[in-house]
Every structure is written in structure tokens, then in C-alpha cells.
Design a protein around this motif. Structure first.
Motif, PDB file in Angstrom:
ATOM      1  N   MET A   1      38.352  46.068  33.064  1.00  0.00           N
ATOM      2  CA  MET A   1      37.705  45.682  34.324  1.00  0.00           C
ATOM      3  C   MET A   1      37.608  44.162  34.451  1.00  0.00           C
ATOM      4  O   MET A   1      37.815  43.592  35.524  1.00  0.00           O
ATOM      5  N   SER A   2      37.284  43.479  33.350  1.00  0.00           N
ATOM      6  CA  SER A   2      37.171  42.028  33.387  1.00  0.00           C
ATOM      7  C   SER A   2      38.508  41.384  33.718  1.00  0.00           C
ATOM      8  O   SER A   2      38.568  40.386  34.445  1.00  0.00           O
ATOM      9  N   LEU A   3      39.609  41.963  33.204  1.00  0.00           N
ATOM     10  CA  LEU A   3      40.933  41.419  33.482  1.00  0.00           C
ATOM     11  C   LEU A   3      41.297  41.587  34.952  1.00  0.00           C
ATOM     12  O   LEU A   3      41.886  40.682  35.569  1.00  0.00           O
ATOM     13  N   VAL A   4      40.955  42.721  35.522  1.00  0.00           N
ATOM     14  CA  VAL A   4      41.226  42.963  36.940  1.00  0.00           C
ATOM     15  C   VAL A   4      40.470  41.949  37.801  1.00  0.00           C
ATOM     16  O   VAL A   4      41.031  41.361  38.745  1.00  0.00           O
ATOM     17  N   LEU A   5      39.206  41.732  37.491  1.00  0.00           N
ATOM     18  CA  LEU A   5      38.415  40.752  38.229  1.00  0.00           C
ATOM     19  C   LEU A   5      38.986  39.348  38.072  1.00  0.00           C
ATOM     20  O   LEU A   5      39.028  38.565  39.026  1.00  0.00           O
ATOM     21  N   ALA A   8      42.095  38.973  40.201  1.00  0.00           N
ATOM     22  CA  ALA A   8      41.691  38.859  41.606  1.00  0.00           C
ATOM     23  C   ALA A   8      41.134  37.466  41.899  1.00  0.00           C
ATOM     24  O   ALA A   8      41.422  36.873  42.948  1.00  0.00           O
ATOM     25  N   LEU A   9      40.354  36.921  40.965  1.00  0.00           N
ATOM     26  CA  LEU A   9      39.791  35.584  41.142  1.00  0.00           C
ATOM     27  C   LEU A   9      40.896  34.530  41.160  1.00  0.00           C
ATOM     28  O   LEU A   9      40.879  33.609  41.993  1.00  0.00           O
ATOM     29  N   VAL A  15      45.648  31.209  46.337  1.00  0.00           N
ATOM     30  CA  VAL A  15      46.210  31.473  47.663  1.00  0.00           C
ATOM     31  C   VAL A  15      45.141  31.464  48.765  1.00  0.00           C
ATOM     32  O   VAL A  15      45.224  30.687  49.722  1.00  0.00           O
ATOM     33  N   VAL A  16      44.153  32.330  48.619  1.00  0.00           N
ATOM     34  CA  VAL A  16      43.184  32.530  49.702  1.00  0.00           C
ATOM     35  C   VAL A  16      42.347  31.280  49.953  1.00  0.00           C
ATOM     36  O   VAL A  16      42.251  30.783  51.086  1.00  0.00           O
ATOM     37  N   MET A  49      32.099  32.711  43.706  1.00  0.00           N
ATOM     38  CA  MET A  49      33.087  32.592  42.632  1.00  0.00           C
ATOM     39  C   MET A  49      32.408  32.401  41.280  1.00  0.00           C
ATOM     40  O   MET A  49      32.848  32.971  40.271  1.00  0.00           O
ATOM     41  N   ALA A  50      31.330  31.625  41.259  1.00  0.00           N
ATOM     42  CA  ALA A  50      30.606  31.427  40.000  1.00  0.00           C
ATOM     43  C   ALA A  50      29.989  32.743  39.523  1.00  0.00           C
ATOM     44  O   ALA A  50      29.990  33.039  38.316  1.00  0.00           O
ATOM     45  N   ALA A  51      29.473  33.542  40.457  1.00  0.00           N
ATOM     46  CA  ALA A  51      28.897  34.841  40.097  1.00  0.00           C
ATOM     47  C   ALA A  51      29.961  35.766  39.524  1.00  0.00           C
ATOM     48  O   ALA A  51      29.724  36.470  38.526  1.00  0.00           O
ATOM     49  N   VAL A  52      31.155  35.747  40.128  1.00  0.00           N
ATOM     50  CA  VAL A  52      32.255  36.564  39.610  1.00  0.00           C
ATOM     51  C   VAL A  52      32.647  36.085  38.218  1.00  0.00           C
ATOM     52  O   VAL A  52      32.921  36.899  37.318  1.00  0.00           O
ATOM     53  N   ALA A  53      32.666  34.764  38.014  1.00  0.00           N
ATOM     54  CA  ALA A  53      33.012  34.217  36.702  1.00  0.00           C
ATOM     55  C   ALA A  53      32.031  34.704  35.631  1.00  0.00           C
ATOM     56  O   ALA A  53      32.435  35.119  34.536  1.00  0.00           O
ATOM     57  N   LEU A  54      30.747  34.666  35.940  1.00  0.00           N
ATOM     58  CA  LEU A  54      29.745  35.118  34.976  1.00  0.00           C
ATOM     59  C   LEU A  54      29.836  36.632  34.759  1.00  0.00           C
ATOM     60  O   LEU A  54      29.597  37.122  33.644  1.00  0.00           O
TER      61      LEU A  54
END
Length: 234
Positions: A1-5, A8-9, A15-16, A49-54
Motif C-alpha cells: 500500500m505504501s508503494l502504491v501511495l 501516486a505521489l 505531472v499534475v 502532500m505532506a500528510a500523504v508523505a507521513l
């Protein structure tokens, strides 16, 4: 799951975010009234993005907060001395340049972000703090740690993280991106030498505050004066 996130990040960063940033910056240039909503959108993106990183760190069995550099510097006296010197130097340089009427280095690349009112200055402060904290956690912390854990040598991991950092500033054009490359490289070196993100975060915040709040806004273009000849408009 961490790799998928993480994938995506990275796609978002590569790009986005660059394309969206260029679009919203162009809209701000065309309509100054969008200043607050543009900054609020960028601030929300940064903290997201910081929340996703954590979250990625929390889900990863191989990483913890120390791997992201979220640790207190061991030599606090040197740390405080560097910060004090940086603050003094930044204020002196900014005041001298403002008094002389000179623009900040590379200011043309981010001119639309320079605040012109009290409310905009508060938004600029919020943006500077958000960028300093969140970008360091994401780019210097998570990306380098993740790329390294995936087998990349640390210099290569740092180079990939720097490339994504620079891509996020696409809206500044190639001249601005050169300045961002130099700044990002310097922050990476500070991170590697100190072993902590605290110093890069503080430096990043101070540099952004100096660039935005101590910059002199460019003169607004004046409407052309219609010359009057013989009592009629020329």
C-alpha cells in the motif's frame, strides 16, 4: 500500500502539480483578485502532500520519521548560530535592495506572488511557512528516503528528488527554475551535512519570506495618456 501511495505521489509531483501550478499562476497574473484563493489552494496542496508523505512512512515497514530527517540537530549551538546569522544577513540584504529600488534576484519569475496589501502579506507568510515545512518533508525527506530504500544510491535519490522539486516550479519559467535548482541543491547539502530537516526547513521559510515580503512590487502599468491638441483628443 505504501508503494502504491508513493507512486501516486510521484506522478502528482511530476505531472499534475507542475501543470496545475502553471495554469493557476497564469490565472493569477491575469486576475489579481485571485491572489487569496490561489494561495489557499497551494497551501492545501502542500499540506495534503505532506500528510500523504507521513502516511507512507506510517505504512512502510522500512521507514520511520528519523529516516525522513525529522530529528533534532545534535549541535544546537551551531544550529542557532547559523539561523541567527542567516536572519541578520537576509534582513540586511533585503533592506538594502529595497532601499535601492532593486528587485530581488529572479523576482520576475514570481512577480505575481509578491504581496501588495496587508491581507496578501499574511497569505504570503502562510505560504512561506507551508512551503518550508511541507516541501522539505516531501522532497528532501520522503523522496530521498524512499528512492534510497528502493536501491538507488543516495546521490541519485537526491538528484531525482531535486528534479521533482524543480518541476513543481514550472510556472516560473526556465530562468526561475535555474534559481530553484540552485536553492534546492543547497538545501539538500544542508540536509546531508546536518542529518536533520530542521535547518533546511527554517532556511526555506526564511528565504521564501525574504523573497515575498521584502520584495518591492513591480510598478503597475499606467494607462496611456491621451494627448490633447487644439481642444480635441488626438
Amino acid at each position: 500500500m505504501s508503494l502504491v501511495l508513493f507512486v501516486a505521489l510521484v506522478v502528482h509531483l511530476a505531472v499534475v502539480s507542475p501543470l496545475l501550478g502553471r495554469r493557476t499562476y497564469a490565472a493569477l497574473q491575469a486576475d489579481r483578485s485571485r491572489y487569496t484563493r490561489t494561495f489557499l489552494a497551494w497551501i492545501a496542496e502542500l499540506w495534503g502532500m505532506a500528510a500523504v508523505a507521513l502516511l507512507i512512512v506510517g505504512l512502510s515497514p522500512d521507514l520511520d520519521l528519523v529516516d525522513l530527517g525529522l530529528t533534532v540537530p545534535t549541535d544546537l549551538s551551531t544550529f542557532l548560530g547559523m539561523i541567527t546569522g542567516l536572519v541578520i544577513a537576509s534582513v540586511v540584504v533585503a533592506l538594502v535592495m529595497r532601499k535601492s529600488g532593486a528587485a530581488m534576484p529572479g523576482q520576475a519569475a514570481f512577480e505575481a506572488l509578491v504581496p501588495r496589501s496587508g491581507g496578501e502579506r499574511w497569505m504570503a507568510v502562510a505560504m512561506s511557512v507551508s512551503a518550508g515545512v511541507c516541501e522539505e518533508i516531501v522532497f528532501r525527506g520522503l523522496l530521498i528516503a524512499m528512492f534510497t530504500s528502493m536501491g538507488a544510491p543516495r546521490p541519485v535519490a537526491a538528484g531525482l528528488a531535486l528534479a521533482l522539486f524543480v518541476a513543481g516550479h514550472l510556472y516560473q519559467g526556465w530562468k526561475g527554475m535555474i534559481m530553484v535548482t540552485l536553492a534546492g541543491f543547497s538545501l539538500t547539502m544542508v540536509y546531508f551535512s546536518s542529518g536533520s530537516l530542521v535547518l533546511p526547513i527554517v532556511i526555506h521559510i526564511l528565504v521564501d519570506i525574504r523573497s515575498l515580503l521584502m520584495a518591492r512590487p513591480a510598478a503597475r502599468p499606467q494607462p496611456p495618456v491621451r494627448e490633447v491638441v487644439g481642444g480635441g483628443a488626438a
